[in-house]
Design a protein around this motif. Structure first.
Motif, PDB file in Angstrom:
ATOM      1  N   PHE A 130       0.831  -1.199   0.000  1.00 44.05           N
ATOM      2  CA  PHE A 130       0.000   0.000   0.000  1.00 44.05           C
ATOM      3  C   PHE A 130       0.869   1.254   0.000  1.00 44.05           C
ATOM      4  N   GLY A 131       1.954   1.258   0.778  1.00 39.04           N
ATOM      5  CA  GLY A 131       2.837   2.418   0.833  1.00 39.04           C
ATOM      6  C   GLY A 131       3.470   2.726  -0.513  1.00 39.04           C
ATOM      7  N   GLU A 132       3.901   1.697  -1.225  1.00 39.23           N
ATOM      8  CA  GLU A 132       4.490   1.905  -2.548  1.00 39.23           C
ATOM      9  C   GLU A 132       3.460   2.474  -3.521  1.00 39.23           C
ATOM     10  N   ALA A 133       2.261   1.909  -3.513  1.00 41.44           N
ATOM     11  CA  ALA A 133       1.218   2.390  -4.416  1.00 41.44           C
ATOM     12  C   ALA A 133       0.832   3.835  -4.084  1.00 41.44           C
ATOM     13  N   ALA A 134       0.756   4.155  -2.799  1.00 41.76           N
ATOM     14  CA  ALA A 134       0.391   5.515  -2.398  1.00 41.76           C
ATOM     15  C   ALA A 134       1.463   6.522  -2.825  1.00 41.76           C
ATOM     16  N   TRP A 135       2.732   6.154  -2.696  1.00 40.47           N
ATOM     17  CA  TRP A 135       3.804   7.060  -3.100  1.00 40.47           C
ATOM     18  C   TRP A 135       3.774   7.327  -4.598  1.00 40.47           C
ATOM     19  N   ARG A 136       3.621   6.276  -5.395  1.00 38.94           N
ATOM     20  CA  ARG A 136       3.569   6.463  -6.849  1.00 38.94           C
ATOM     21  C   ARG A 136       2.325   7.250  -7.252  1.00 38.94           C
ATOM     22  N   PHE A 137       1.199   6.985  -6.587  1.00 42.05           N
ATOM     23  CA  PHE A 137      -0.018   7.752  -6.874  1.00 42.05           C
ATOM     24  C   PHE A 137       0.210   9.239  -6.593  1.00 42.05           C
ATOM     25  N   PHE A 138       0.826   9.530  -5.478  1.00 48.30           N
ATOM     26  CA  PHE A 138       1.097  10.927  -5.117  1.00 48.30           C
ATOM     27  C   PHE A 138       1.971  11.603  -6.171  1.00 48.30           C
ATOM     28  N   ASP A 194      -1.245   5.946 -15.194  1.00 50.11           N
ATOM     29  CA  ASP A 194      -0.575   5.469 -13.981  1.00 50.11           C
ATOM     30  C   ASP A 194      -1.287   5.941 -12.717  1.00 50.11           C
ATOM     31  N   ILE A 195      -1.897   7.118 -12.769  1.00 51.41           N
ATOM     32  CA  ILE A 195      -2.649   7.608 -11.611  1.00 51.41           C
ATOM     33  C   ILE A 195      -3.772   6.631 -11.253  1.00 51.41           C
ATOM     34  N   LEU A 196      -4.496   6.186 -12.248  1.00 49.15           N
ATOM     35  CA  LEU A 196      -5.631   5.291 -12.012  1.00 49.15           C
ATOM     36  C   LEU A 196      -5.166   3.928 -11.530  1.00 49.15           C
ATOM     37  N   LEU A 197      -4.050   3.442 -12.073  1.00 49.59           N
ATOM     38  CA  LEU A 197      -3.544   2.139 -11.660  1.00 49.59           C
ATOM     39  C   LEU A 197      -3.177   2.140 -10.180  1.00 49.59           C
ATOM     40  N   GLU A 198      -2.421   3.143  -9.760  1.00 49.63           N
ATOM     41  CA  GLU A 198      -1.984   3.172  -8.365  1.00 49.63           C
ATOM     42  C   GLU A 198      -3.146   3.422  -7.414  1.00 49.63           C
ATOM     43  N   SER A 199      -4.116   4.224  -7.811  1.00 47.13           N
ATOM     44  CA  SER A 199      -5.281   4.442  -6.941  1.00 47.13           C
ATOM     45  C   SER A 199      -6.097   3.159  -6.799  1.00 47.13           C
ATOM     46  N   ALA A 200      -6.231   2.385  -7.887  1.00 50.55           N
ATOM     47  CA  ALA A 200      -6.950   1.107  -7.797  1.00 50.55           C
ATOM     48  C   ALA A 200      -6.234   0.148  -6.860  1.00 50.55           C
TER      49      ALA A 200
END
Length: 403
Positions: free
Chosen positions: A131-139, A241-247
């Motif tokens: 979750f932390g990795e996905a949140a960082w990339r989303f940000f 990429d925004i949508l991928l990481e948010s999903a």
């Protein structure tokens, strides 16, 4: 010693008839310089530091809001010999290796297989880490896309792709686009620095190739002043990429299944449209065809387009994974990210369930056997009593007849 000057030969980097002196028509601050790329190195280290702070202080409260929880895992029992094999030889032993380990450790085949499954589960990353990795990339992707769109939407080449080549390469570079480039370079550099400790996925090699191709593409396009096309490529990639990481973020949470499914469907559509339709038909067509309206091919032209083709090949690879996920989603079997190496089903729970099932089976068989023995005993007793009664009745008849 002559390699460095030869590398900067004008016929390698610039169209025929254009020299570095022509580039000097631009002011120093408006002209991309190769040494500018060194700024990406401290930025990459800065992103690594910022990511640590982000995951340390911001990710935990975000995870609690979305209900991110780590699954309970059973630990493998201590076994120095199996641990040595696990670390030095293989995480998944073959059948012949399992037989050798059975004689070495004095364990059964099932015990060894169970130990390796539990041990692999221990090395799988927890939900909070993913979750932390996905949140960082989303940000980052959200910030980069917003900033990129703001500095491009009123530029003529955003709407007319022929403007990418008008007066090329004597095109002034705006400071906003300079920082857009440097931040993207720094970010992908930080991903390479962290790739050995991040969650390892099935497409690990493809990810390394993607990061290297992106860094080479950005570096070369900056030095050759392909900045107008480069900004469009970055903006296009960040959009999906925004949508991928948010999903992913909602997928790791609890109670967000509908939101995750919705974001996944939107991501799949945006990815397939931007990477398989817009990127080849607009971006690659611009660099391959429209650029030739103003100048003849040269080595830099071929190199730049080869890098774009590498990205397109990776797009096709990932599109295949996404389509597999879409198929599973439509079939009601979407259980995990196809890119993830780790299984969402805890194998030790499966083993425990199998053992419980075997125990229950043994108990059922025991109960059945007891019931059968009881019935046989009753039947035997009945037969004995019947025989005894018959003998007693026969004896009574003979006595009456004798009288």
């Amino acid at each position: 010693m002559d390699l460095l000057p030869d590398m900067w030969r004008e016929d390698y980097w610039l169209p025929p008839g254009v020299t570095w002196r022509d580039m000097e028509q631009l002011e120093g601050s408006d002209r991309p310089q190769p040494l500018d790329l060194l700024v990406a190195l401290p930025l990459a280290l800065g992103f690594v530091t910022l990511r640590y702070v982000f995951e340390r202080f911001l990710v935990p409260p975000m995870g609690r809001c979305l209900g991110v929880k780590n699954r309970l895992q059973m630990s493998a029992s201590p076994s120095p010999k199996l641990e040595s094999f696990y670390r030095q030889r293989s995480r998944q032993p073959t059948q012949s290796e399992i037989v050798a380990l059975m004689s070495l450790c004095g364990k059964t085949q099932r015990q060894i297989e169970t130990w390796f499954r539990l041990r692999r589960n221990q090395d799988r990353p927890c939900q909070t880490k993913k979750f932390g990795e996905a949140a960082w990339r989303f940000f980052f992707y959200l910030t980069a896309f917003t900033a990129g769109l703001a500095c491009l939407i009123d530029r003529p080449w955003f709407w007319d792709r022929r403007e990418c080549w008008r007066q090329y390469p004597v095109q002034p570079m705006e400071r906003a686009h300079y920082w857009y480039y440097m931040l993207e370079l720094g970010f992908y550099g930080s991903l390479l620095l962290r790739i050995s400790v991040d969650v390892k996925r099935k497409d690990f090699k493809e990810q390394v190739i993607h990061h290297l191709a992106t860094i080479f593409l950005l570096s070369f396009s900056y030095c050759a002043n392909y900045i107008r096309v480069g900004t469009l490529v970055m903006l296009l990639h960040d959009s999906s990429d925004i949508l991928l990481e948010s999903a992913k973020m909602f997928n790791y949470g609890t109670g967000w299944r509908k939101m995750c499914d919705t974001l996944f469907v939107v991501f799949a559509v945006v990815f397939l449209v931007t990477r398989l339709v817009i990127f080849p038909s607009k971006i690659i067509h611009t660099t391959l065809v429209l650029s030739m309206e103003l100048f003849q091919p040269f080595p830099g032209y071929y190199f730049f387009n080869i890098l774009l083709m590498v990205l397109q090949a990776l797009h096709i690879f990932w599109a295949g994974l996404i389509l597999r996920m879409v198929y599973k989603f439509l079939k009601g079997k979407l259980e995990k990210d196809e890119r993830s190496e780790e299984s969402e089903i805890e194998e030790e729970e499966v083993d425990k369930g199998e053992e419980n099932a075997n125990q229950e089976g043994d108990n059922c068989w025991g109960r059945s056997k007891d019931t059968l023995n009881s019935k046989l005993s009753m039947l035997a007793t009945t037969c004995v009593l019947n025989n005894l009664t018959n003998h007693m009745a026969s004896a009574a008849d003979r006595i009456r007849k004798a009288q």
